[in-house]
Motif scaffolding. Sequence first.
Motif, PDB file in Angstrom:
ATOM      1  N   SER A  70      -3.005  13.603  11.435  1.00  0.00           N
ATOM      2  CA  SER A  70      -3.989  13.480  10.364  1.00  0.00           C
ATOM      3  C   SER A  70      -5.163  14.369  10.744  1.00  0.00           C
ATOM      4  N   ARG A  78       1.551  11.406  -3.012  1.00  0.00           N
ATOM      5  CA  ARG A  78       1.129  12.806  -2.902  1.00  0.00           C
ATOM      6  C   ARG A  78       1.362  13.521  -4.216  1.00  0.00           C
ATOM      7  N   LYS A 128      10.634   5.574   0.671  1.00  0.00           N
ATOM      8  CA  LYS A 128       9.814   6.599   1.310  1.00  0.00           C
ATOM      9  C   LYS A 128      10.466   7.967   1.148  1.00  0.00           C
ATOM     10  N   ARG A 147       0.883  -1.171   0.000  1.00  0.00           N
ATOM     11  CA  ARG A 147       0.000   0.000   0.000  1.00  0.00           C
ATOM     12  C   ARG A 147       0.923   1.223   0.000  1.00  0.00           C
ATOM     13  N   VAL A 148       0.951   1.903  -1.110  1.00  0.00           N
ATOM     14  CA  VAL A 148       1.883   3.022  -1.289  1.00  0.00           C
ATOM     15  C   VAL A 148       1.099   4.336  -1.254  1.00  0.00           C
ATOM     16  N   THR A 149       1.451   5.213  -0.344  1.00  0.00           N
ATOM     17  CA  THR A 149       0.790   6.511  -0.236  1.00  0.00           C
ATOM     18  C   THR A 149       1.495   7.506  -1.148  1.00  0.00           C
ATOM     19  N   GLU A 180      -3.479  13.282  -1.073  1.00  0.00           N
ATOM     20  CA  GLU A 180      -2.767  12.019  -1.198  1.00  0.00           C
ATOM     21  C   GLU A 180      -3.742  10.891  -1.443  1.00  0.00           C
ATOM     22  N   GLN A 181      -3.242   9.862  -2.097  1.00  0.00           N
ATOM     23  CA  GLN A 181      -4.043   8.681  -2.392  1.00  0.00           C
ATOM     24  C   GLN A 181      -3.214   7.439  -2.084  1.00  0.00           C
ATOM     25  N   ILE A 182      -3.884   6.395  -1.646  1.00  0.00           N
ATOM     26  CA  ILE A 182      -3.206   5.118  -1.426  1.00  0.00           C
ATOM     27  C   ILE A 182      -3.399   4.262  -2.668  1.00  0.00           C
ATOM     28  N   MET A 188      -2.271   0.528  -4.691  1.00  0.00           N
ATOM     29  CA  MET A 188      -1.786  -0.831  -4.469  1.00  0.00           C
ATOM     30  C   MET A 188      -0.719  -1.198  -5.498  1.00  0.00           C
ATOM     31  N   SER A 228     -10.361   2.688  -6.761  1.00  0.00           N
ATOM     32  CA  SER A 228      -9.228   1.891  -6.304  1.00  0.00           C
ATOM     33  C   SER A 228      -8.045   2.183  -7.224  1.00  0.00           C
TER      34      SER A 228
END
Length: 322
Positions: free
Chosen positions: A162, A44, A69, A40-42, A49-51, A53, A87
């Motif tokens: 957050s 920006r 990171k 799961r890669v966050t 930001e979006q997560i 896969m 997704s």
Amino acid sequence: MKKDDFIKLADIQIGETVSRPVLVSAIAENVSRNGKPFLRVTLRDGFSEQIAMLFDASTSTLTALGVSKDSIADVTLSVTEFQGGKSYKITEIRPCSDTSITLSDFTKLPPVDMDLMFNEICELLESAADTRGDTCSSLSELTLRILNDHKKHFMFSSAAISMHHAMRGGLLYHTYRMVKSADAICTVYTSLDRELLLCGTALHDIGKIWEYSTSQSGEAEFTSSGVLFGHAYMGASLIKKYTAELNCNKEKVQLLIHLILSHHGTLEWGAVTCPAIPEALALHYIDNLDAKLYMFEDQYETLQPGDLSDKKAMLLSTTSSL
């Protein structure tokens, strides 16, 4: 790089595939039900930001590609529908080829100039100074000294991990809006002590500059002091330290410290004590209002006309502590 040069991650529609540079702000390893690893890669884009896969991959997979990171990467994303929402799936990722793109291109910042916000806070505090019949230093003088002594960190710090104002400069932005709101409320509720309320508002979260460690990209994480003490206690302790150096009215200082310790409103929300004077109650609701309105504003950035936000997520966020 201009942020508007590329489509926003939130604007990619279901069924589309897009390639663009992003900041990799977090990587979490997971294992699927069939035992295969995935990430799961966050990501920006400078706005939100979006997560996404990345299947059949582990952290070592990205490391081998030169991606980690806080690195800038070129990604190809495909967006599909999942449980009524979007997704994001990474189909290709590699280090960014454009060396002119920097971390600051992906850093979310307040929409108001930093210096303008700090200066306006100081101007309002100066205008609220109450020295009538008192040879002691005013609360405004005390507050201005604290803010100026810690200006660099106050203007840099995030306001949260957050939830609300979670960005570089978020603490300043949150405080700026609150101080302006407090000043406006005093014109309606004229019995409020304007100096006390404005000073308490300006300093209510000052302890967050030690509670959080904020990165250049705006991500915040708890410090050991934050875990052990919390920002309300550290803010109150800071005021006590400064009053030992200044000749301040002890009763006024007690009230100011009460505002800091009670601004969360209830013990369940992390207050050391509950508001016992009108200014403390006003501060709590101003804080609550600004935090909650920001959450809605932040959601607006990810929505298209006619879209609805995740109602459950919004209910959770707007009933959480500050």
